[in-house]
Design a protein around this motif. Structure first.
Motif, mmCIF file in Angstrom:
data_model
loop_
_atom_site.group_PDB
_atom_site.id
_atom_site.type_symbol
_atom_site.label_atom_id
_atom_site.label_comp_id
_atom_site.label_asym_id
_atom_site.label_seq_id
_atom_site.Cartn_x
_atom_site.Cartn_y
_atom_site.Cartn_z
ATOM 1 N N ASN A 59 12.671 17.311 121.560
ATOM 2 C CA ASN A 59 11.896 18.363 120.896
ATOM 3 C C ASN A 59 10.408 18.207 121.219
ATOM 4 N N CYS A 60 9.996 18.852 122.309
ATOM 5 C CA CYS A 60 8.613 18.789 122.779
ATOM 6 C C CYS A 60 7.809 20.012 122.332
ATOM 7 N N ILE A 101 8.766 14.656 119.263
ATOM 8 C CA ILE A 101 7.400 14.223 119.569
ATOM 9 C C ILE A 101 6.447 14.567 118.421
ATOM 10 N N SER A 102 5.733 13.546 117.960
ATOM 11 C CA SER A 102 4.734 13.742 116.899
ATOM 12 C C SER A 102 3.356 13.307 117.406
ATOM 13 N N THR A 103 2.448 13.002 116.495
ATOM 14 C CA THR A 103 1.035 12.905 116.874
ATOM 15 C C THR A 103 0.276 11.828 116.091
ATOM 16 N N ASP A 104 -0.806 11.355 116.686
ATOM 17 C CA ASP A 104 -1.727 10.433 116.000
ATOM 18 C C ASP A 104 -2.469 11.129 114.856
ATOM 19 N N SER A 145 17.408 9.898 114.174
ATOM 20 C CA SER A 145 16.422 10.432 115.129
ATOM 21 C C SER A 145 15.460 9.345 115.609
ATOM 22 N N ILE A 146 14.884 9.605 116.774
ATOM 23 C CA ILE A 146 13.734 8.829 117.243
ATOM 24 C C ILE A 146 12.531 9.768 117.254
ATOM 25 N N ILE A 147 11.449 9.316 116.621
ATOM 26 C CA ILE A 147 10.194 10.075 116.601
ATOM 27 C C ILE A 147 9.165 9.286 117.401
ATOM 28 N N ILE A 148 8.513 9.953 118.342
ATOM 29 C CA ILE A 148 7.467 9.290 119.123
ATOM 30 C C ILE A 148 6.122 9.932 118.802
ATOM 31 N N ARG A 149 5.234 9.123 118.224
ATOM 32 C CA ARG A 149 3.857 9.588 117.987
ATOM 33 C C ARG A 149 3.032 9.304 119.237
ATOM 34 N N ILE A 208 10.535 5.514 114.023
ATOM 35 C CA ILE A 208 9.263 6.005 114.564
ATOM 36 C C ILE A 208 8.720 4.996 115.574
ATOM 37 N N TYR A 209 8.213 5.519 116.698
ATOM 38 C CA TYR A 209 7.593 4.699 117.737
ATOM 39 C C TYR A 209 6.257 5.311 118.139
ATOM 40 N N ASN A 210 5.334 4.459 118.570
ATOM 41 C CA ASN A 210 4.065 4.930 119.122
ATOM 42 C C ASN A 210 4.100 4.869 120.640
#
Length: 281
Positions: A59-60, A101-104, A145-149, A208-210
Motif C-alpha cells: 500500500n504505497c 507505508i507510513s511516515t516520520d 501487517s507490516i508498517i514501514i515508516r 512497525i519498522y523504520n
C-alpha cells in the motif's frame, strides 16, 4: 503464482517498484493507479480489490500534500485512514500479506535522538494525524501487517525535494533552504527494494519498522549535496524554519533509527549520499 497489488502505482515508491518488478517474474504484478485502486472512494475500492484478489498488497498510495491537508482534512483521512482500514481488513480476511507505508510525520520533532518504532507519537499536522490513525487502523484490522515508516522520499519520478532543487539551482543564482529540520532522506528505489526483500524473506515478522537512508542531515545540507553532485553554481543559504512559514508545521527532528529492520530482515541500508548520486548518473 502469487499476485502483488501495488496501490499508488504512479507515485515515487510505486514507480520504483514497477522498475524492479521484471527482476521478480515469479510474481504477477498489478500496478494500480487511482483509477484501479481508488483510495478516495471506499465502495469502489472494495469492489476493485475484490476483483484483483491479491496475495500481497504494497500500500504505497497516500494523500501526501502536507500543507493542503490542513484544509482538506476529510479527504486526507479518507485516503490515509479509512482506505487503509479497508485494505487491512480485506488482507486479514483473505490471509494476504500487507506492507503499508507510513511516515516520520507521526512524530512531533522534539526528540534529540534517532526515533525508534516504539518512540512516542504525537503528530503536529493533519497529514501526520491521518497517517498515524491509518497505522492504528491497519494494526487493528490486520495485526499481521507490516508498517514501514519512512522520511524525505525522493526519486527520479514524481515531485520531490531533489527535483525541485535541481530546477531551482538551474533557474536562480541564489536560494535559501531550511537548516533546522533534521532527518534523513529516502531514495524510493532503496525502499522499494527493501519491501521486495521482506516479501522474499523466509520469515514474516509483523509490526512497525523504520526505513530511510543512513546519515543525519538538515534540508540545507541535503541541498548542498544536490548542488555538489549536480555541479550547480547557485549559492545556497541556510535559514531557520521561522523564516519559511507554511500552513502545516513540520517536525524539527525526525531521524529514524533503522536497527530493527536491519537486524530482523538483514538489510543493508546505503548512506544517503551513495543513493543520491544515482539520481545524477
Amino acid at each position: 503464482m502469487k499476485k502483488i497489488l501495488v496501490t499508488g502505482a504512479t507515485g515515487q515508491v510505486g514507480t520504483e517498484l514497477s522498475v524492479l518488478a521484471p527482476k521478480y517474474p515469479q510474481y504477477e504484478w498489478i500496478f494500480a493507479d487511482r483509477t484501479k485502486a481508488t483510495l478516495d472512494n471506499l465502495e469502489l475500492l472494495q469492489t476493485q480489490i475484490e476483483a484483483i484478489n491479491p496475495d500481497i498488497v504494497f500500500n504505497c498510495g497516500a494523500y501526501t500534500a502536507v500543507d493542503k491537508a490542513e484544509s482538506e482534512k476529510e479527504l486526507a483521512y479518507t485516503i490515509n485512514q479509512a482506505a487503509v482500514a479497508l485494505i487491512a481488513k480485506y488482507t486479514a480476511e483473505k490471509n494476504a500479506r500487507l506492507i503499508h507505508i507510513s511516515t516520520d510525520y507521526v512524530f512531533d520533532g522534539t526528540s534529540s535522538i534517532a526515533l525508534c518504532e516504539d518512540s512516542k507519537t504525537n503528530p503536529i499536522n493533519i497529514y501526520g494525524e491521518s497517517k498515524l490513525d491509518g497505522e492504528i487502523a491497519c494494526i487493528k484490522e490486520n495485526p499481521e501487517s507490516i508498517i514501514i515508516r519512512t522520511s524525505w522520499v525522493y526519486s527520479k519520478f514524481g515531485n520531490n525535494f531533489v527535483k525541485t532543487m535541481q530546477r531551482l539551482m538551474q533557474e536562480r543564482d541564489e536560494i535559501n533552504v531550511v537548516n533546522d529540520q533534521i532527518g534523513s532522506p529516502t531514495y524510493a528505489a532503496d525502499l522499494a527494494k527493501a519491501m521486495i526483500d521482506i516479501i522474499e524473506s523466509p520469515k514474516w515478522i509483523p509490526g512497525i519498522y523504520n526505513y530511510s537512508n543512513e546519515g543525519e542531515i538538515s534540508w540545507y545540507e541535503f541541498a548542498l549535496s544536490i548542488k555538489e553532485f549536480g555541479g550547480y553554481n547557485c549559492k545556497v543559504g541556510g535559514i531557520p524554519t521561522s523564516s519559511y512559514p507554511t500552513p502545516a508545521k513540520r517536525p524539527n527532528f525526525s531521524l529514524l533509527d533503522k536497527t530493527k529492520i536491519k537486524s530482523v530482515y538483514n538489510l543493508e541500508i546505503p548512506n544517503y549520499k551513495k543513493s543520491l548520486k544515482k539520481i545524477f548518473v
